[in-house]
Design an enzyme around this catalytic site. Structure first.
Site, mmCIF file in Angstrom:
data_model
loop_
_atom_site.group_PDB
_atom_site.id
_atom_site.type_symbol
_atom_site.label_atom_id
_atom_site.label_comp_id
_atom_site.label_asym_id
_atom_site.label_seq_id
_atom_site.Cartn_x
_atom_site.Cartn_y
_atom_site.Cartn_z
ATOM 1 N N ARG A 150 -5.843 5.422 -0.413
ATOM 2 C CA ARG A 150 -4.591 4.677 -0.425
ATOM 3 C C ARG A 150 -4.510 3.860 -1.706
ATOM 4 O O ARG A 150 -5.493 3.286 -2.168
ATOM 5 C CB ARG A 150 -4.490 3.719 0.775
ATOM 6 C CG ARG A 150 -4.534 4.379 2.132
ATOM 7 C CD ARG A 150 -3.416 5.370 2.337
ATOM 8 N NE ARG A 150 -2.087 4.774 2.400
ATOM 9 C CZ ARG A 150 -0.973 5.476 2.611
ATOM 10 N NH1 ARG A 150 -1.029 6.793 2.743
ATOM 11 N NH2 ARG A 150 0.192 4.865 2.661
ATOM 12 N N GLU A 182 0.855 -1.192 0.000
ATOM 13 C CA GLU A 182 0.000 0.000 0.000
ATOM 14 C C GLU A 182 0.882 1.229 0.000
ATOM 15 O O GLU A 182 2.006 1.218 0.502
ATOM 16 C CB GLU A 182 -0.979 -0.021 1.176
ATOM 17 C CG GLU A 182 -0.362 -0.012 2.565
ATOM 18 C CD GLU A 182 -0.062 1.384 3.065
ATOM 19 O OE1 GLU A 182 -0.654 2.361 2.556
ATOM 20 O OE2 GLU A 182 0.787 1.502 3.960
ATOM 21 N N ARG A 189 -9.908 9.551 3.143
ATOM 22 C CA ARG A 189 -8.521 9.128 2.941
ATOM 23 C C ARG A 189 -8.451 8.174 1.761
ATOM 24 O O ARG A 189 -9.329 7.326 1.583
ATOM 25 C CB ARG A 189 -8.008 8.429 4.206
ATOM 26 C CG ARG A 189 -6.495 8.210 4.270
ATOM 27 C CD ARG A 189 -6.130 7.498 5.561
ATOM 28 N NE ARG A 189 -4.707 7.546 5.817
ATOM 29 C CZ ARG A 189 -4.089 8.483 6.534
ATOM 30 N NH1 ARG A 189 -4.805 9.470 7.054
ATOM 31 N NH2 ARG A 189 -2.799 8.453 6.738
#
Length: 415
Positions: A230, A183, A228
């Site tokens: 990722r 990630e 968020r």
């Protein structure tokens, strides 16, 4: 949520319809109510509400990503940080054989919360992974994105030496793990016009791995009250490719807000506990006092805008993170390692202050009993750098499904 009976108003909110619609459904038999024996008001049973998709989502009973492992799966995690990814994968059912992290405070956090985990502090370059060869099912890690020097290099496995990505690749080569999960920040997609990621994929291919198309996952779609993002990179040994594939976790319809993070509700069974937290300087506090929930610097009087923004006032761009106060009914903006820095303020809705440490942790979906070690600034840094736990759990289920399919394929060859 243990409650089994819900009022007309509560049911309307759960299903996102008005009360009159519920009355019509009751009369038509689409959703029958029961009558309160004291006041004869309409009430609804949980098992009836969850016939509807929105009801399933509300009660988290439509956990469409959940899958059970057909055998215990073991992992090694590199660059483990404060444990957001590791905890989420553990919740999904993955067992950790080894975690590595160089930051001593993050290691203290890991050891405090999971003393049974095998945690090795130190530089990854000093770790040999050969004893784990063919003994783990998954290698994970969020290696920092580092630029490569392209001039005069063929950019194979050896040519990435000296980067942290090389160490991730070396661990993969030494363990021969069938699956890996990496990630990173979304910016890796465009770093060096995509050449950095392309090089990484080429190296992984050289090591015998097929890399599924990397995908940016938005945490708000996976039970995380935070905007968020990722970049998730999943790969597996090429030998399984013809018969096994991978699908990223399905997003959930429900979006959680700051209220869900900090108040008692679906995500947490109590209000957020009080904790330490940073404070604003007096002048900054006086300015942020003027910003309404959901607002930012453009909501200030013009003269205050110029004072606060200084030269940035005359530059282009919205700069919507500056002087930003989050409202209760929206997800938080992405948390950073410092909640009070000027470019990325995350002000509490009611009180003019940054989010406290436990509030930070809640927004990242850490449980309240997950303790962070080190100074206050170190705690903020650990939480701000973490993968949200709930996002990691959903990814974990998708990994278990992939490992299950590989295991079934291997077993079928012996039948």
């Amino acid at each position: 949520m243990n409650q089994r009976i819900f009022t007309l108003s509560e049911t309307a909110e759960i299903l996102n319809v008005d009360k009159e619609t519920l009355r019509r459904w009751d009369n038509s038999g689409k959703l029958k109510s029961i009558r309160n024996p004291i006041n004869n008001y309409r009430e609804y049973r949980k098992e009836d509400i969850t016939i509807f998709e929105k009801g399933k989502i509300y009660f988290n009973e439509n956990n469409h990503n959940h899958v059970n492992s057909i055998k215990p799966y073991k992992s090694i995690e590199l660059f483990a940080g404060a444990g957001g990814l590791a905890l989420g994968l553990e919740k999904a059912g993955i067992h950790h054989s080894l975690l590595n992290e160089i930051d001593k405070y993050a290691v203290q956090t890991l050891k405090k919360n999971r003393p049974r985990w095998n945690i090795k502090q130190g530089d990854i370059q000093d770790i040999c992974f050969k004893k784990y060869k063919n003994k783990i099912d998954l290698l994970t890690g969020g290696f920092p994105c580092q630029a490569f020097s392209y001039a005069g290099k063929k950019l194979g496995f050896e040519d990435t030496r000296g980067t942290l990505f090389f160490e991730f690749a070396r661990a993969l080569k030494e363990t021969n793990a069938p699956v890996f999960l990496a990630e990173n920040v979304k910016g890796l997609l465009s770093h060096e016009k995509g050449k950095t990621l392309e090089t990484m994929i080429d190296v992984l291919d050289e090591l015998g791995y097929h890399v599924f198309k990397p995908q940016v996952l938005k945490a708000i779609h996976y039970k995380v009250p935070q905007k968020r993002e990722r970049l998730i990179i999943i790969g597996m040994k090429k030998e399984y490719l013809e018969q096994v594939s991978y699908s990223y976790p399905e997003p959930y319809e429900k979006i959680y807000t700051l209220k869900d993070a900090l108040k008692k509700g679906e995500l947490f069974d109590c209000d957020v506990p009080q904790s330490v937290g940073q404070k604003y300087p007096e002048r900054k506090k006086a300015i942020l006092d003027m910003v309404p929930p959901g607002g930012y610097w453009r909501d200030l009087p013009l003269d205050i805008q110029k004072e606060y923004m200084q030269k940035s006032f005359y530059l282009g761009g919205g700069k919507t993170g500056m002087a930003r106060r989050i409202s209760w009914d929206e997800p938080s903006l992405t948390l950073t390692c410092s909640p009070a820095q000027k470019q990325t303020e995350r002000c509490h809705p009611d009180e003019t202050r940054p989010f406290q440490v436990r509030e930070y942790a809640r927004i990242q979906t850490f449980p309240d009993d997950w303790i962070f070690e080190g100074s206050q600034s170190q705690q903020y840094k650990q939480i701000g750098n973490a993968v949200p736990v709930n996002l990691a759990e959903e990814i974990g289920y998708s990994i278990i499904k992939l490992l299950n399919d590989i295991e079934k394929l291997k077993n079928s060859k012996f039948c």
